[in-house]
Scaffold this active site. Structure first.
Site, PDB file in Angstrom:
ATOM      1  N   SER A 178       0.834  -1.203   0.000  1.00  0.00           N
ATOM      2  CA  SER A 178       0.000   0.000   0.000  1.00  0.00           C
ATOM      3  C   SER A 178       0.862   1.244   0.000  1.00  0.00           C
ATOM      4  O   SER A 178       2.017   1.229   0.452  1.00  0.00           O
ATOM      5  CB  SER A 178      -0.894  -0.001   1.246  1.00  0.00           C
ATOM      6  OG  SER A 178      -1.514   1.259   1.438  1.00  0.00           O
ATOM      7  N   TYR A 191      -2.256  -1.051  10.319  1.00  0.00           N
ATOM      8  CA  TYR A 191      -2.344  -1.389   8.892  1.00  0.00           C
ATOM      9  C   TYR A 191      -1.095  -0.922   8.152  1.00  0.00           C
ATOM     10  O   TYR A 191      -0.492  -1.687   7.387  1.00  0.00           O
ATOM     11  CB  TYR A 191      -3.592  -0.745   8.300  1.00  0.00           C
ATOM     12  CG  TYR A 191      -3.758  -0.920   6.805  1.00  0.00           C
ATOM     13  CD1 TYR A 191      -4.309  -2.079   6.279  1.00  0.00           C
ATOM     14  CD2 TYR A 191      -3.376   0.087   5.919  1.00  0.00           C
ATOM     15  CE1 TYR A 191      -4.475  -2.241   4.911  1.00  0.00           C
ATOM     16  CE2 TYR A 191      -3.533  -0.064   4.549  1.00  0.00           C
ATOM     17  CZ  TYR A 191      -4.081  -1.228   4.053  1.00  0.00           C
ATOM     18  OH  TYR A 191      -4.245  -1.375   2.688  1.00  0.00           O
TER      19      TYR A 191
END
Length: 286
Positions: A178, A191
């Site tokens: 990401s 995350y």
């Protein structure tokens, strides 16, 4: 809503994790934009999180390019059925496997079923993920921290450990990381940490497997319109999601899956340990 943010999509929120693609408005764009060219002809791919979002787009694109695909999903059965039908429409025969990649035994069973069904394995796409925003680091419970790492990182390890004995020379592993691995996110601390770990995992694993002829690369999407978004953020955040990117919009899953395809097929034969960045124009380092 911040003055720099602009409403793009209708406000919406889903009160369940993972989210459902069937409940999104508008629906994400997952169908391939181009005709297939046999880039994965005769190959077999496992795609975790294959029911929706980026995983769905990868599944249909890989099928169009000639691959048989195994779709691994947690509990989003209806979304998985839609993906399977789209794969069948491309002339392939999808294998659906429901379960939690955070459990090592399940990952071993997945690979066993794939070998039993198709007789080979050529591509592993580690893609499944979850995220749970918290304003303060002290708000992140031990249970949340463990669960996020269990899915986002341990699941990648477990799937890879199970798959590697069946991957031969020319095989490919593609990990979905990401943009948060590079610039972080103040409300997605755990995350972001898992996604940074995936970058390091990709680089280390590429060195570990290079002598076996197995390439390992990653894709680091920016804001992409997937079920994870309405399942994570409040209505206002979802409405303006992606508006602060240079392209002023979120990306679509079929704009990301092409990166996974490139890294999965022989067109990227001289790439390993690398990361592609489909993020709407944001420049990130590393």
């Amino acid at each position: 809503m911040d003055s720099a943010e602009t409403a793009i999509n209708p406000p919406q929120h889903q009160s369940r994790q993972p989210g459902l693609e069937s409940a999104m408005d508008p629906k994400p764009e997952f169908m391939p934009r181009f005709a297939g060219n046999g880039r994965l002809e005769g190959k077999v791919a496992i795609i975790t999180g294959g029911d929706s979002g980026i995983g769905r787009a990868c599944a249909v694109l890989f099928a169009r390019e000639g691959a048989e695909v195994a779709l691994i999903y947690l509990n989003e059965t209806e979304d998985a059925k839609v993906t399977a039908e789209a794969v069948r429409a491309e002339g392939r025969h999808p294998l659906l496997v429901r379960g939690d990649i955070g459990e090592q035994v399940f990952c071993e069973n997945v690979v066993g079923k794939v070998i039993e069904e198709f007789g080979r394995l050529d591509v592993l796409v580690n893609n499944a993920a979850e995220q749970h925003p918290q304003e303060e680091i002290t708000d992140i419970s031990a249970a949340q921290l463990q669960h996020t790492f269990q899915t986002n990182l341990f699941g990648y390890f477990y799937m890879t450990q199970a798959a590697v004995p069946f991957l031969g020379k020319g095989a490919s592993i593609v990990n979905t990381t990401s943009i948060t691995a590079y610039r972080g996110s103040p409300t997605l601390l755990d995350y972001s940490a898992t996604k940074g770990a995936i970058v390091a995992f990709t680089r280390a694993l590429s060195s570990n497997l290079v002598d076996k002829g197995i390439r390992v690369n990653a894709v680091a999407p920016g804001p992409i319109w997937t079920p994870l978004i309405p399942a994570t953020f409040d209505e206002d955040k979802v409405a303006s999601f992606g508006s602060t990117q240079p392209m002023k919009r979120p990306g679509q899953p079929n704009e990301v899956a092409t990166c996974h395809l490139f890294l999965a097929c022989d067109e990227s034969s001289y790439l390993t340990g690398q990361v592609l960045h489909p993020n709407g124009g944001e420049i990130v380092g590393g």
